[in-house]
Design a protein around this motif. Structure first.
Motif, PDB file in Angstrom:
ATOM      1  N   PRO A 197     179.698  56.945  62.541  1.00 20.78           N
ATOM      2  CA  PRO A 197     178.670  56.777  63.568  1.00 20.78           C
ATOM      3  C   PRO A 197     177.738  55.629  63.167  1.00 20.78           C
ATOM      4  O   PRO A 197     177.761  55.173  62.024  1.00 20.78           O
ATOM      5  N   ALA A 198     176.961  55.147  64.103  1.00 18.60           N
ATOM      6  CA  ALA A 198     175.997  54.076  63.821  1.00 18.60           C
ATOM      7  C   ALA A 198     174.731  54.327  64.607  1.00 18.60           C
ATOM      8  O   ALA A 198     174.750  54.980  65.652  1.00 18.60           O
ATOM      9  N   LEU A 199     173.629  53.822  64.066  1.00 22.08           N
ATOM     10  CA  LEU A 199     172.354  53.864  64.791  1.00 22.08           C
ATOM     11  C   LEU A 199     172.113  52.492  65.395  1.00 22.08           C
ATOM     12  O   LEU A 199     172.123  51.483  64.685  1.00 22.08           O
ATOM     13  N   ALA A 200     171.911  52.474  66.701  1.00 21.01           N
ATOM     14  CA  ALA A 200     171.675  51.204  67.395  1.00 21.01           C
ATOM     15  C   ALA A 200     170.257  51.195  67.930  1.00 21.01           C
ATOM     16  O   ALA A 200     169.784  52.194  68.458  1.00 21.01           O
ATOM     17  N   LEU A 201     169.583  50.072  67.774  1.00 19.90           N
ATOM     18  CA  LEU A 201     168.229  49.977  68.312  1.00 19.90           C
ATOM     19  C   LEU A 201     168.138  48.832  69.296  1.00 19.90           C
ATOM     20  O   LEU A 201     168.584  47.718  69.001  1.00 19.90           O
ATOM     21  N   ALA A 202     167.592  49.123  70.482  1.00 20.41           N
ATOM     22  CA  ALA A 202     167.350  48.062  71.448  1.00 20.41           C
ATOM     23  C   ALA A 202     166.003  47.447  71.092  1.00 20.41           C
ATOM     24  O   ALA A 202     164.959  48.035  71.329  1.00 20.41           O
ATOM     25  N   LEU A 203     166.043  46.269  70.475  1.00 24.09           N
ATOM     26  CA  LEU A 203     164.809  45.641  70.002  1.00 24.09           C
ATOM     27  C   LEU A 203     164.070  45.030  71.186  1.00 24.09           C
ATOM     28  O   LEU A 203     164.648  44.298  71.992  1.00 24.09           O
ATOM     29  N   PRO A 204     162.789  45.309  71.284  1.00 22.50           N
ATOM     30  CA  PRO A 204     162.017  44.814  72.425  1.00 22.50           C
ATOM     31  C   PRO A 204     161.598  43.360  72.239  1.00 22.50           C
ATOM     32  O   PRO A 204     160.431  43.051  72.093  1.00 22.50           O
ATOM     33  N   VAL A 205     162.575  42.462  72.252  1.00 30.62           N
ATOM     34  CA  VAL A 205     162.267  41.034  72.158  1.00 30.62           C
ATOM     35  C   VAL A 205     161.849  40.549  73.551  1.00 30.62           C
ATOM     36  O   VAL A 205     162.580  40.796  74.511  1.00 30.62           O
ATOM     37  N   PRO A 206     160.705  39.878  73.661  1.00 28.77           N
ATOM     38  CA  PRO A 206     160.235  39.480  74.989  1.00 28.77           C
ATOM     39  C   PRO A 206     161.281  38.628  75.712  1.00 28.77           C
ATOM     40  O   PRO A 206     161.773  37.650  75.165  1.00 28.77           O
TER      41      PRO A 206
ATOM     42  N   HIS B 151     164.405  38.954  76.415  1.00 31.17           N
ATOM     43  CA  HIS B 151     165.830  39.255  76.230  1.00 31.17           C
ATOM     44  C   HIS B 151     166.019  40.278  75.123  1.00 31.17           C
ATOM     45  O   HIS B 151     166.250  39.913  73.969  1.00 31.17           O
ATOM     46  N   PRO B 152     165.950  41.564  75.490  1.00 32.98           N
ATOM     47  CA  PRO B 152     166.159  42.627  74.503  1.00 32.98           C
ATOM     48  C   PRO B 152     167.516  42.464  73.828  1.00 32.98           C
ATOM     49  O   PRO B 152     168.461  41.981  74.445  1.00 32.98           O
ATOM     50  N   VAL B 153     167.575  42.835  72.574  1.00 34.30           N
ATOM     51  CA  VAL B 153     168.831  42.716  71.837  1.00 34.30           C
ATOM     52  C   VAL B 153     169.077  44.025  71.091  1.00 34.30           C
ATOM     53  O   VAL B 153     168.150  44.621  70.548  1.00 34.30           O
ATOM     54  N   THR B 154     170.326  44.484  71.138  1.00 35.17           N
ATOM     55  CA  THR B 154     170.693  45.739  70.491  1.00 35.17           C
ATOM     56  C   THR B 154     171.250  45.452  69.104  1.00 35.17           C
ATOM     57  O   THR B 154     172.239  44.735  68.967  1.00 35.17           O
ATOM     58  N   LEU B 155     170.574  45.985  68.101  1.00 39.93           N
ATOM     59  CA  LEU B 155     170.992  45.773  66.715  1.00 39.93           C
ATOM     60  C   LEU B 155     171.611  47.060  66.186  1.00 39.93           C
ATOM     61  O   LEU B 155     171.044  48.138  66.330  1.00 39.93           O
ATOM     62  N   LEU B 156     172.802  46.958  65.588  1.00 39.43           N
ATOM     63  CA  LEU B 156     173.383  48.124  64.948  1.00 39.43           C
ATOM     64  C   LEU B 156     174.283  47.684  63.797  1.00 39.43           C
ATOM     65  O   LEU B 156     174.775  46.570  63.833  1.00 39.43           O
TER      66      LEU B 156
END
Lengths: 359, 359
Positions: free
Chosen positions: B129-138, B140-145
Motif C-alpha cells: 500500500p502507499a500513502l498519497a497526498l494531494a499537495l495544495p500547490v496554488p 496546480h495541485p500535485v499528488t505525491l506518493l
C-alpha cells in the motif's frame, strides 16, 4: 594533525570564472571585491573579457587566460577528463600543484566535482566527497549535505559526512559546537531506511569516541527550518531533492505574496508599505550571503557558488574558501575523523606507499 | 473489470472519530456536514461525547460506541493487532465485512495503515500500500506518493504507485489524463538512484502497454511546485522527508511574512491592507481542501485527514472517500495495473485459491 603548509597570508584561491549566468566579468568583479578584503586570487577565464570591464588589483589577482569552459557540458565527467585546457581543470590543477590552496568554481557543479576529484583528489581516509550547502534559514542557518555529489551512499559515507559538515560549520561558518542530525522519516532511532538506521547507530558510537560534535539524532523534513540542528546529513539523492524542493517552495510562496500584492489597489498599497520589512527577510534568506555549495572531502576545499549569483556572492565564495584554507578545514576534518575512528583504512599492503608525502 | 457490489447510493464510509486534535466531536461535526451533502457514515468513537455536542442526522450517520483510541500509540502495528475494540480497528473491520465501502481515520496514520492492512487487506495483485497526498500547490495541485507507508521501496512498488496515484488523480481529484513523474536528482533518464533509474525504465514499458497515463519522466524537487506533473512517485522515505520539508518551509515563510508585518507601524498598516489578498492565497494552499492523505492499495480506499484538521477537512475526507468508493477507484486501479501488466503474480500453485471470492 595535518596542517596547510602555506602561512595564512600566503593563501591563494584558484577561481574558475566561466559558467556564471552574468558572465566571467561578474566573477572577476567578485574577485576584485574579495581582494579588497584581503584575499589573493588566481583567476582562470577569458583574460581580455575580464580585464576589459573590471579593474583588477594586479598585486592580489593574477589572471590566467583560459577561455575554454565545460560548465554547461552534458557529460561533465568526460569533459573534465578530456579538456585539460578548460578553466576549471586548470584551476583545479593549480590547487593540486600548490599554486593555490582552495578552489572556487563559478558555475557547473558537475564539472567542478569531476575536475576536483581528478586533480585535487580525495582527502586521505575519505570515502567520498560531498556537496554541503549552508541553507539560508532565517535566524539559524543549517548546513545540509550531501546535496548531490553522489546519488547513492553507504553508512560509512554518511558518518564521514557528519564530521565533514561539522568541521565546515565550525571553521568556516562559525558554529562553536555543531549539532548534527540525520535526516529521516521519523525522530525515533529505529525509524528510517536501512541506511539511515545503520548510519545513525554507527555515528552514535563515533561521536562518543570524539565528543567534539553533538549528535541530536534523527531529524525530520520539518526540522530543517526549525534550527534543531546546525548540520543535517543525508544521501545525495535525498539531499538534492530536498534542496530543490526548498528552493521551489520558497520561490512559489514569494511569487504568491508578490501576486497577492498586485491583486487590487488596496493590496498594492499594502505591498508598498510592507516592502522594506520584507526586504530584511529576503536579505536573510539570500543564498549569496553563504557563498554557495562547499565541496568537501578533497585534499583542499572547494566552493561552488550558484551560476546565477552576482559579484557579491562570488566574493563571498572566495572569502569563505580563503577562510577554509587559512584555518585548515581539511586538516581539522582529518583530525576529527581520525579521533573518531571514522577514516577509511587503506589495504595494509599499500597503506604506507599510497599516502601523499605532504599530508 | 472488478466493480464494487454496492450501488452508488448504498456507499457507506466508516469513520474513526478518535485521534483528532479538536476531539471526536469535531469529526462528528464533519460527518454531519458530509451527510448533508449526501454521504452515509458509520461513525466509530465515544458515542455520548459525540452525540452530546453534535446533532447527527440519524438516517445518514449511524454511531457505534467505540471509545478506545490507539491513535497516539507508540507502536501502532502492535496496537492495531492487539486492540480489536479500538475505534480504528472496528472501522476497518466494518469495511472488511462489507458494512462500509471506504475508511476514514481522523488521526494516527500509523494506526490507520496497520488496521487497514490487517483487516481490509492488500488489494489483489498489489505489492505494497502507499500513502498519497494531494499537495495544495496554488494553481496546480500535485499528488505525491508514497509519503510514508513504507520506508523502503523496490522498483515494482514505484511502478504500481504510479498507476495507483494516477487512478486517484483521475477518479477522486478529477484529472482527465494524469501526467506522472518520478522524483529524482536530475531530469535525464540515467540520473537518479539505482531504484529510480530501474523504476523509470520499467514504468516507461508499462505505460506504453497501457497508454492511459502520461509519463513525463524524471522530475526534480523544484518541479513539485511548478505543475509539470499531476502525480509524483517516490519511495516512502523521500516522500515523507519532502512532505514535511514543504510544510516546514511554508510555515517558516508565512511566519516570516507575518513577522515582517509586525515590525513597524508602517509594516503593520501594509499587512492589514494586504491581508484579504493573502487570505485568498492561504485558502488555496489550505490542506483541508484536499481531504488529507489517501491510503491506496487496499481492497477499499482509505483517507487519513491530518489530526489538526477542523470539521471542514473531515467532511472533505469523508466526501472524497465516498466518491472514491462510488466511482470504484480500487477496481479501476486494478484494471489499469492489469492492462499494463504491472500486477503482482501469486505463485501458480496458490494463485486460484488465494483470490478473494468477491474480487
Amino acid at each position: 594533525m595535518v596542517r596547510v603548509d602555506a602561512r595564512d597570508d600566503d593563501v591563494v584561491v584558484a577561481v574558475d570564472a566561466n559558467g556564471a549566468d552574468l558572465g566571467p566579468a561578474e566573477v572577476a568583479a567578485g574577485a576584485a571585491l574579495a581582494a579588497r578584503q584581503g584575499a589573493r586570487v588566481l583567476l582562470f577565464g577569458p583574460a581580455r573579457e575580464m580585464s576589459a570591464s573590471v579593474d583588477l588589483p594586479a598585486a592580489l589577482v593574477e589572471v590566467v587566460d583560459a577561455p575554454v569552459s565545460i560548465a554547461k557540458s552534458a557529460d561533465p565527467v568526460r569533459a573534465a577528463r578530456n579538456t585539460p585546457e578548460s578553466s576549471i581543470v586548470q584551476a583545479a590543477r593549480a590547487v593540486a600543484q600548490g599554486r593555490a590552496q582552495a578552489l572556487v568554481c563559478a558555475g557547473g557543479t558537475g564539472a567542478a566535482v569531476a575536475a576536483g576529484l581528478f586533480n585535487i583528489k580525495r582527502g586521505r581516509g575519505i570515502h567520498r566527497p560531498a556537496l554541503a550547502l549552508a541553507l539560508p534559514v532565517p535566524g539559524h542557518p543549517v548546513t545540509l549535505l550531501d546535496v548531490g555529489a553522489n546519488a547513492e551512499a553507504r553508512k560509512e559515507h554518511l558518518v564521514q559526512f557528519a564530521f565533514m559538515g561539522a568541521a565546515l560549520a565550525q571553521v568556516v561558518l562559525g558554529v562553536s559546537r555543531p549539532r548534527v542530525g540525520v535526516l529521516s522519516n521519523g525522530e525515533e532511532a529505529q525509524r528510517g531506511s536501512a541506511l539511515v538506521v545503520a548510519a545513525r547507530a554507527e555515528l552514535q558510537e563515533r561521536v562518543r569516541a570524539s565528543g567534539w560534535l553533538e549528535l541530536v539524532g534523527n531529524v525530520e523534513g520539518g526540522d530543517v527550518t526549525t534550527g534543531v540542528a546546525d548540520v543535517i546529513v543525508t544521501d545525495g539523492f535525498t539531499g538534492n531533492v530536498a534542496l530543490k524542493l526548498m528552493e521551489g517552495v520558497s520561490q512559489t510562496m514569494l511569487g504568491a505574496v508578490r501576486e497577492a500584492a498586485m491583486s487590487s489597489p488596496r493590496a498594492k498599497l499594502g505591498g508598498l508599505l510592507l516592502r522594506p520589512s520584507l526586504r530584511v527577510f529576503r536579505d536573510e534568506i539570500d543564498p549569496e550571503a553563504h557563498g554557495g555549495a562547499y565541496l568537501l572531502g578533497l585534499r583542499s576545499l572547494g566552493v561552488v557558488p550558484h551560476g546565477r549569483f552576482t559579484r557579491k556572492g562570488f566574493a563571498q565564495a572566495i572569502l569563505r574558501a580563503h577562510k577554509g584554507a587559512s584555518e585548515d578545514l581539511v586538516g581539522r576534518t582529518y583530525a576529527a575523523l581520525e579521533q573518531a575512528g571514522a577514516l577509511k583504512l587503506a589495504p595494509a599492503s599499500v597503506r604506507a606507499s599510497s599516502l601523499p608525502p605532504d599530508q
